[in-house]
Scaffold this motif. Structure first.
Motif, PDB file in Angstrom:
ATOM      1  N   PHE A 174      18.459 -23.992  22.974  1.00 46.62           N
ATOM      2  CA  PHE A 174      17.151 -23.702  23.779  1.00 46.62           C
ATOM      3  C   PHE A 174      17.767 -23.596  25.235  1.00 46.62           C
ATOM      4  N   ALA A 175      18.559 -24.601  25.665  1.00 49.79           N
ATOM      5  CA  ALA A 175      18.962 -24.512  27.105  1.00 49.79           C
ATOM      6  C   ALA A 175      19.805 -23.353  27.467  1.00 49.79           C
ATOM      7  N   ALA A 176      20.514 -22.743  26.674  1.00 51.27           N
ATOM      8  CA  ALA A 176      21.231 -21.560  26.607  1.00 51.27           C
ATOM      9  C   ALA A 176      20.292 -20.256  26.802  1.00 51.27           C
ATOM     10  N   ALA A 177      19.316 -20.360  25.924  1.00 49.19           N
ATOM     11  CA  ALA A 177      18.089 -19.282  26.168  1.00 49.19           C
ATOM     12  C   ALA A 177      17.674 -19.244  27.457  1.00 49.19           C
ATOM     13  N   LEU A 178      17.212 -20.520  27.755  1.00 57.36           N
ATOM     14  CA  LEU A 178      16.475 -20.784  28.895  1.00 57.36           C
ATOM     15  C   LEU A 178      17.510 -20.075  30.048  1.00 57.36           C
ATOM     16  N   GLU A 179      18.715 -20.447  30.197  1.00 57.07           N
ATOM     17  CA  GLU A 179      19.397 -20.064  31.430  1.00 57.07           C
ATOM     18  C   GLU A 179      19.760 -18.555  31.295  1.00 57.07           C
ATOM     19  N   ALA A 180      19.736 -18.233  29.950  1.00 57.80           N
ATOM     20  CA  ALA A 180      19.863 -16.588  30.026  1.00 57.80           C
ATOM     21  C   ALA A 180      18.766 -15.954  30.650  1.00 57.80           C
ATOM     22  N   LEU A 181      17.273 -16.624  30.538  1.00 57.61           N
ATOM     23  CA  LEU A 181      16.195 -16.090  31.190  1.00 57.61           C
ATOM     24  C   LEU A 181      16.073 -16.193  32.555  1.00 57.61           C
ATOM     25  N   GLY A 182      17.076 -17.015  33.130  1.00 61.86           N
ATOM     26  CA  GLY A 182      16.974 -17.365  34.454  1.00 61.86           C
ATOM     27  C   GLY A 182      16.489 -18.620  34.963  1.00 61.86           C
ATOM     28  N   PHE A 183      16.200 -19.487  33.917  1.00 60.78           N
ATOM     29  CA  PHE A 183      15.615 -20.904  34.389  1.00 60.78           C
ATOM     30  C   PHE A 183      17.040 -21.808  34.808  1.00 60.78           C
ATOM     31  N   GLU A 184      16.529 -22.943  35.576  1.00 62.03           N
ATOM     32  CA  GLU A 184      17.453 -23.938  35.959  1.00 62.03           C
ATOM     33  C   GLU A 184      17.315 -25.000  34.856  1.00 62.03           C
ATOM     34  N   VAL A 185      18.510 -25.524  34.348  1.00 56.62           N
ATOM     35  CA  VAL A 185      18.375 -26.382  33.142  1.00 56.62           C
ATOM     36  C   VAL A 185      19.106 -27.648  33.634  1.00 56.62           C
ATOM     37  N   THR A 186      18.675 -28.881  33.341  1.00 58.03           N
ATOM     38  CA  THR A 186      19.491 -30.180  33.547  1.00 58.03           C
ATOM     39  C   THR A 186      19.377 -30.905  32.157  1.00 58.03           C
ATOM     40  N   ARG A 187      20.580 -31.039  31.617  1.00 57.50           N
ATOM     41  CA  ARG A 187      20.721 -31.784  30.358  1.00 57.50           C
ATOM     42  C   ARG A 187      20.630 -33.082  30.447  1.00 57.50           C
ATOM     43  N   LEU A 188      19.602 -33.769  29.580  1.00 59.79           N
ATOM     44  CA  LEU A 188      19.485 -35.426  29.894  1.00 59.79           C
ATOM     45  C   LEU A 188      19.687 -36.003  28.340  1.00 59.79           C
ATOM     46  N   ALA A 189      19.663 -37.239  28.568  1.00 59.80           N
ATOM     47  CA  ALA A 189      19.833 -37.856  27.187  1.00 59.80           C
ATOM     48  C   ALA A 189      18.784 -39.385  27.175  1.00 59.80           C
ATOM     49  N   ALA A 190      18.024 -39.628  25.856  1.00 59.43           N
ATOM     50  CA  ALA A 190      16.875 -40.366  26.337  1.00 59.43           C
ATOM     51  C   ALA A 190      17.257 -41.429  24.852  1.00 59.43           C
ATOM     52  N   ARG A 191      16.473 -42.505  25.313  1.00 53.96           N
ATOM     53  CA  ARG A 191      16.624 -43.737  24.107  1.00 53.96           C
ATOM     54  C   ARG A 191      15.243 -43.367  23.171  1.00 53.96           C
ATOM     55  N   VAL A 192      15.558 -43.190  21.978  1.00 54.70           N
ATOM     56  CA  VAL A 192      14.197 -43.051  21.168  1.00 54.70           C
ATOM     57  C   VAL A 192      13.628 -44.558  20.913  1.00 54.70           C
ATOM     58  N   ARG A 193      12.157 -44.637  21.000  1.00 50.38           N
ATOM     59  CA  ARG A 193      11.473 -45.572  20.948  1.00 50.38           C
ATOM     60  C   ARG A 193      10.431 -45.635  19.698  1.00 50.38           C
ATOM     61  N   VAL A 194      10.431 -44.564  18.977  1.00 54.19           N
ATOM     62  CA  VAL A 194       9.537 -44.508  17.708  1.00 54.19           C
ATOM     63  C   VAL A 194       9.835 -45.764  16.830  1.00 54.19           C
ATOM     64  N   GLY A 195       8.876 -46.340  16.547  1.00 60.75           N
ATOM     65  CA  GLY A 195       9.023 -47.274  15.477  1.00 60.75           C
ATOM     66  C   GLY A 195       8.946 -48.748  16.030  1.00 60.75           C
ATOM     67  N   ASP A 196       9.825 -48.858  17.607  1.00 59.22           N
ATOM     68  CA  ASP A 196       9.670 -50.259  18.024  1.00 59.22           C
ATOM     69  C   ASP A 196       9.925 -50.016  19.445  1.00 59.22           C
ATOM     70  N   PRO A 197       8.932 -49.860  20.296  1.00 55.30           N
ATOM     71  CA  PRO A 197       9.273 -49.435  21.762  1.00 55.30           C
ATOM     72  C   PRO A 197       9.958 -50.646  22.693  1.00 55.30           C
ATOM     73  N   THR A 198      10.287 -51.591  21.986  1.00 56.49           N
ATOM     74  CA  THR A 198      10.987 -52.678  22.758  1.00 56.49           C
ATOM     75  C   THR A 198      12.414 -52.494  22.281  1.00 56.49           C
ATOM     76  N   ALA A 199      12.681 -51.961  21.404  1.00 56.62           N
ATOM     77  CA  ALA A 199      14.188 -51.857  21.003  1.00 56.62           C
ATOM     78  C   ALA A 199      14.978 -51.126  21.874  1.00 56.62           C
ATOM     79  N   ILE A 200      16.240 -51.461  22.495  1.00 57.70           N
ATOM     80  CA  ILE A 200      17.183 -50.700  23.268  1.00 57.70           C
ATOM     81  C   ILE A 200      18.120 -50.023  22.594  1.00 57.70           C
ATOM     82  N   ARG A 201      17.817 -48.868  22.067  1.00 56.46           N
ATOM     83  CA  ARG A 201      18.701 -48.159  21.333  1.00 56.46           C
ATOM     84  C   ARG A 201      19.699 -47.172  22.040  1.00 56.46           C
ATOM     85  N   PRO A 202      20.663 -46.922  21.803  1.00 53.41           N
ATOM     86  CA  PRO A 202      21.610 -46.089  22.458  1.00 53.41           C
ATOM     87  C   PRO A 202      21.018 -44.630  22.687  1.00 53.41           C
TER      88      PRO A 202
END
Length: 282
Positions: A94-122
């Motif tokens: 999707f990022a490659a398609a957005l950039e081909a359309l002319g958008f500016e994209v910053t790729r990020l990383a998130a910690r999933v919290r589904v199931g336990d919002p207090t858990a610190i997952r990678p």
């Protein structure tokens, strides 16, 4: 010497030339017929078209295979074949398609919290921050979360206001953090309450970072993706989820139906007919 006009030379791409996504093929795969170009109007509905067309699935991981994140391989798998993928694959494409359309994209990383919002997952989830050239505003766009709490539209990176993307409701909150900036937390309104989906900051990740995490998610024996088949499909009328042999159908009104599939043959049939996946022979 002949006076015939010599045929024009055919330009042969250099083997070292960067791969360019076949944007026409990608847009045809997701059924996109809207105006092309980098604008908020074009950005917001893009994730819905992608989600309706391309399933979330991890059929490679239980076989011990880390899927390739190289763009030619993603185009072959998700665009030209009846396959899906998980977050690293979907959001890389999707990022490659957005950039081909002319958008500016910053790729990020998130910690999933589904199931336990207090858990610190990678940080095992890839998400995207997207901008329109000349506009200081940024939007969170994500086509790889897969669950029925996932975004179906790009939303402004603004804390507080509730957004409606069809039947789904989301909001972003700020949360104090000991890092260089507070965290952003994506919440979805599910089962009558706001529930954390994932938390992230705006520190950009590089392809090498995702390669390492992709290998971990797909091959680590402790990873849930390594030992459990997972598939998700978002349709206009319902969300389908397959975990192992448990099939859950969540409809737009919130009603839910769950059943156990009988055997591998039924799993293959459901993946093919309901999820739109050509199941690998193994």
């Amino acid at each position: 010497m002949s006076n015939a006009t010599a045929p024009a030379a055919t330009e042969v791409p250099s083997p070292d030339a960067p791969f360019r996504l076949d944007l026409d093929a990608y847009l045809a795969r997701i059924g996109w017929s809207g105006r092309r170009g980098a604008s908020v109007g074009a950005l917001r509905p893009g994730p819905r078209a992608h989600a309706h067309a391309l399933p979330f699935e991890n059929l490679d991981s239980p076989r011990g295979i880390a899927p390739s994140l190289a763009l030619p391989d993603l185009e072959a798998k998700l665009v030209r074949s009846r396959r899906g993928g998980y977050c690293f694959e979907h959001n890389t494409l999707f990022a490659a398609a957005l950039e081909a359309l002319g958008f500016e994209v910053t790729r990020l990383a998130a910690r999933v919290r589904v199931g336990d919002p207090t858990a610190i997952r990678p940080r095992t989830h890839k998400t995207l921050l997207v901008g329109v050239p000349g506009d200081p505003a940024r939007h969170l766009a994500d086509v790889g979360f897969g669950t029925n709490g996932a975004l179906l539209e790009a939303i402004p990176l603004t804390a507080g206001p509730e957004t409606h993307d069809g039947d789904r409701r989301h909001r972003l909150l700020r949360e104090p953090h000991h890092g260089l900036e507070d965290l952003w937390v994506l919440q979805a309104f599910l089962d009558g309450a706001w529930r954390d989906q994932y938390a992230f900051n705006r520190d950009p990740w590089e392809p090498a970072d995702y390669e390492a995490m992709n290998w971990h998610v797909a091959t680590n024996p402790r990873s849930p993706f390594r030992h459990t088949l997972r598939a998700q499909r978002t349709r206009p009328d319902a969300h389908l989820s397959l975990m192992g042999r448990t099939l859950t159908v969540t409809r737009a009104d919130g009603s839910r139906e769950e059943r156990e599939l009988a055997d591998e043959a039924e799993v293959r049939r459901v993946l093919t007919t309901d999820f739109g996946i050509d199941v690998p022979a193994a």
